[in-house]
Scaffold this motif. Structure first.
Motif, PDB file in Angstrom:
ATOM      1  N   MET A  17      57.583  56.442  50.791  1.00 57.92           N
ATOM      2  CA  MET A  17      58.156  57.299  49.860  1.00 57.92           C
ATOM      3  C   MET A  17      59.435  56.183  49.158  1.00 57.92           C
ATOM      4  O   MET A  17      60.106  55.709  49.904  1.00 57.92           O
ATOM      5  CB  MET A  17      58.964  58.561  50.611  1.00 57.92           C
ATOM      6  N   GLN A  18      59.488  56.490  48.057  1.00 59.64           N
ATOM      7  CA  GLN A  18      60.397  55.672  47.113  1.00 59.64           C
ATOM      8  C   GLN A  18      60.700  56.885  45.901  1.00 59.64           C
ATOM      9  O   GLN A  18      60.056  57.220  45.068  1.00 59.64           O
ATOM     10  CB  GLN A  18      59.494  54.535  46.428  1.00 59.64           C
ATOM     11  N   LEU A  19      62.188  56.911  45.874  1.00 63.58           N
ATOM     12  CA  LEU A  19      62.601  57.668  44.861  1.00 63.58           C
ATOM     13  C   LEU A  19      62.887  56.803  43.708  1.00 63.58           C
ATOM     14  O   LEU A  19      63.710  55.555  43.617  1.00 63.58           O
ATOM     15  CB  LEU A  19      64.021  58.227  45.293  1.00 63.58           C
ATOM     16  N   LEU A  20      62.486  57.068  42.589  1.00 61.89           N
ATOM     17  CA  LEU A  20      62.549  56.451  41.283  1.00 61.89           C
ATOM     18  C   LEU A  20      63.719  57.375  40.332  1.00 61.89           C
ATOM     19  O   LEU A  20      63.086  58.244  39.610  1.00 61.89           O
ATOM     20  CB  LEU A  20      61.613  56.202  40.525  1.00 61.89           C
ATOM     21  N   LYS A  21      64.780  56.676  40.393  1.00 60.24           N
ATOM     22  CA  LYS A  21      65.962  57.686  39.585  1.00 60.24           C
ATOM     23  C   LYS A  21      65.762  57.169  37.857  1.00 60.24           C
ATOM     24  O   LYS A  21      65.439  56.220  37.594  1.00 60.24           O
ATOM     25  CB  LYS A  21      67.208  57.208  40.131  1.00 60.24           C
ATOM     26  N   ASN A  22      66.074  58.104  37.212  1.00 59.78           N
ATOM     27  CA  ASN A  22      66.156  57.958  35.825  1.00 59.78           C
ATOM     28  C   ASN A  22      66.672  56.758  35.190  1.00 59.78           C
ATOM     29  O   ASN A  22      66.108  56.067  34.471  1.00 59.78           O
ATOM     30  CB  ASN A  22      66.572  59.471  35.195  1.00 59.78           C
ATOM     31  N   GLN A  82      67.215  54.090  36.398  1.00 57.44           N
ATOM     32  CA  GLN A  82      66.624  52.980  37.117  1.00 57.44           C
ATOM     33  C   GLN A  82      65.121  52.441  36.166  1.00 57.44           C
ATOM     34  O   GLN A  82      64.692  51.504  36.324  1.00 57.44           O
ATOM     35  CB  GLN A  82      65.976  52.876  38.560  1.00 57.44           C
ATOM     36  N   HIS A  83      64.786  53.482  35.451  1.00 56.35           N
ATOM     37  CA  HIS A  83      63.599  53.131  34.596  1.00 56.35           C
ATOM     38  C   HIS A  83      63.687  52.073  33.411  1.00 56.35           C
ATOM     39  O   HIS A  83      64.623  52.224  32.963  1.00 56.35           O
ATOM     40  CB  HIS A  83      63.053  54.745  34.203  1.00 56.35           C
ATOM     41  N   ILE A  99      58.415  54.233  33.814  1.00 57.06           N
ATOM     42  CA  ILE A  99      58.857  54.796  35.303  1.00 57.06           C
ATOM     43  C   ILE A  99      58.127  54.114  36.271  1.00 57.06           C
ATOM     44  O   ILE A  99      58.879  53.850  37.185  1.00 57.06           O
ATOM     45  CB  ILE A  99      58.280  56.450  35.252  1.00 57.06           C
ATOM     46  N   ALA A 100      57.011  53.793  36.308  1.00 59.76           N
ATOM     47  CA  ALA A 100      56.166  53.117  37.439  1.00 59.76           C
ATOM     48  C   ALA A 100      54.968  52.416  36.819  1.00 59.76           C
ATOM     49  O   ALA A 100      54.235  52.914  35.778  1.00 59.76           O
ATOM     50  CB  ALA A 100      55.830  54.141  38.563  1.00 59.76           C
ATOM     51  N   VAL A 101      54.955  51.231  37.379  1.00 63.16           N
ATOM     52  CA  VAL A 101      53.464  50.362  37.102  1.00 63.16           C
ATOM     53  C   VAL A 101      52.894  49.745  38.079  1.00 63.16           C
ATOM     54  O   VAL A 101      53.853  49.447  39.144  1.00 63.16           O
ATOM     55  CB  VAL A 101      54.111  49.619  35.945  1.00 63.16           C
ATOM     56  N   PHE A 102      51.574  49.479  38.185  1.00 63.56           N
ATOM     57  CA  PHE A 102      51.093  48.676  39.346  1.00 63.56           C
ATOM     58  C   PHE A 102      50.148  48.001  38.687  1.00 63.56           C
ATOM     59  O   PHE A 102      49.298  48.114  37.754  1.00 63.56           O
ATOM     60  CB  PHE A 102      50.365  49.817  40.349  1.00 63.56           C
ATOM     61  N   PRO A 103      50.254  46.499  39.149  1.00 57.90           N
ATOM     62  CA  PRO A 103      50.933  45.965  39.893  1.00 57.90           C
ATOM     63  C   PRO A 103      52.490  46.015  39.501  1.00 57.90           C
ATOM     64  O   PRO A 103      52.659  45.891  38.174  1.00 57.90           O
ATOM     65  CB  PRO A 103      50.361  44.581  40.343  1.00 57.90           C
TER      66      PRO A 103
END
Length: 187
Positions: free
Chosen positions: A1-6, A8-9, A24-28
């Motif tokens: 589990m990973q918390l992605l705080k506003n 940090q985006h 917010i998040a990207v892969f890879p």
């Protein structure tokens, strides 16, 4: 589990230069707009105009704030989206234009590279506990309004919680807010 705080985006210009995206998040991890397999972001649309074209990408858009927007996607009927409207999926490589229904909007974008990943986006108004059963290689819970709690973690506006390898996982949401649950699976 990973918390992605506003806070940090990652903030970055739109592909077409017309605005700013909050990634917010990207892969890879650290992928660009040209080589991601999946990407979750928000953006503010302040004027009518064309959307960026993303070749080979499937996209789902949800309105988070503002009066709403009408999307015109080539080959599809025009779609009016508001905050209470279910998320709308369309091919991001089809020419798409937007017309605001009033004031500027903020939207949530979920994009996956066709042939590599699929996605599903669900919106939950959380005013009493919600129990979900999830299956996904990656699952993200994004709080768009109020505060949403899952387990010991509280999400404030624009915070996101990322889970990996969710096979028949039970997820409890509580609090008073709106949560989007994004399920990503490899093809």
């Amino acid at each position: 589990m990973q918390l992605l705080k506003n806070h940090q985006h990652r903030r970055m210009p739109w592909k077409n230069g017309g605005g700013v995206t909050v990634e917010i998040a990207v892969f890879p991890e650290n992928a660009s707009v040209d080589n991601f397999d999946w990407r979750i972001s928000t953006a503010t649309v302040a004027s009518d105009g064309s959307f960026s074209v993303f070749t080979g990408i499937d996209r789902t858009l949800s309105v988070l704030e503002g009066d709403g927007i009408t999307l015109s996607v080539e080959g599809l009927a025009d779609q009016e989206l508001k905050g209470e409207t279910p998320p709308f999926s369309f091919p991001a490589d089809s020419p798409t234009s937007a017309k605001l229904l009033g004031s500027a909007i903020t939207d949530l974008n979920v994009m996956t590279r066709r042939g590599r990943f699929t996605h599903q986006v669900s919106r939950y108004g959380v005013t009493k506990p919600v129990s979900l059963s999830l299956n996904g290689a990656t699952v993200l819970v994004f709080c768009s309004k109020g505060a949403v709690q899952t387990g010991d973690t509280q999400l404030e506006v624009n915070d996101c919680l990322r889970f990996e390898h969710c096979n028949n996982a039970e997820l409890q949401l509580s609090g008073n807010g709106i949560a989007f649950v994004i399920v990503l699976n490899p093809v």
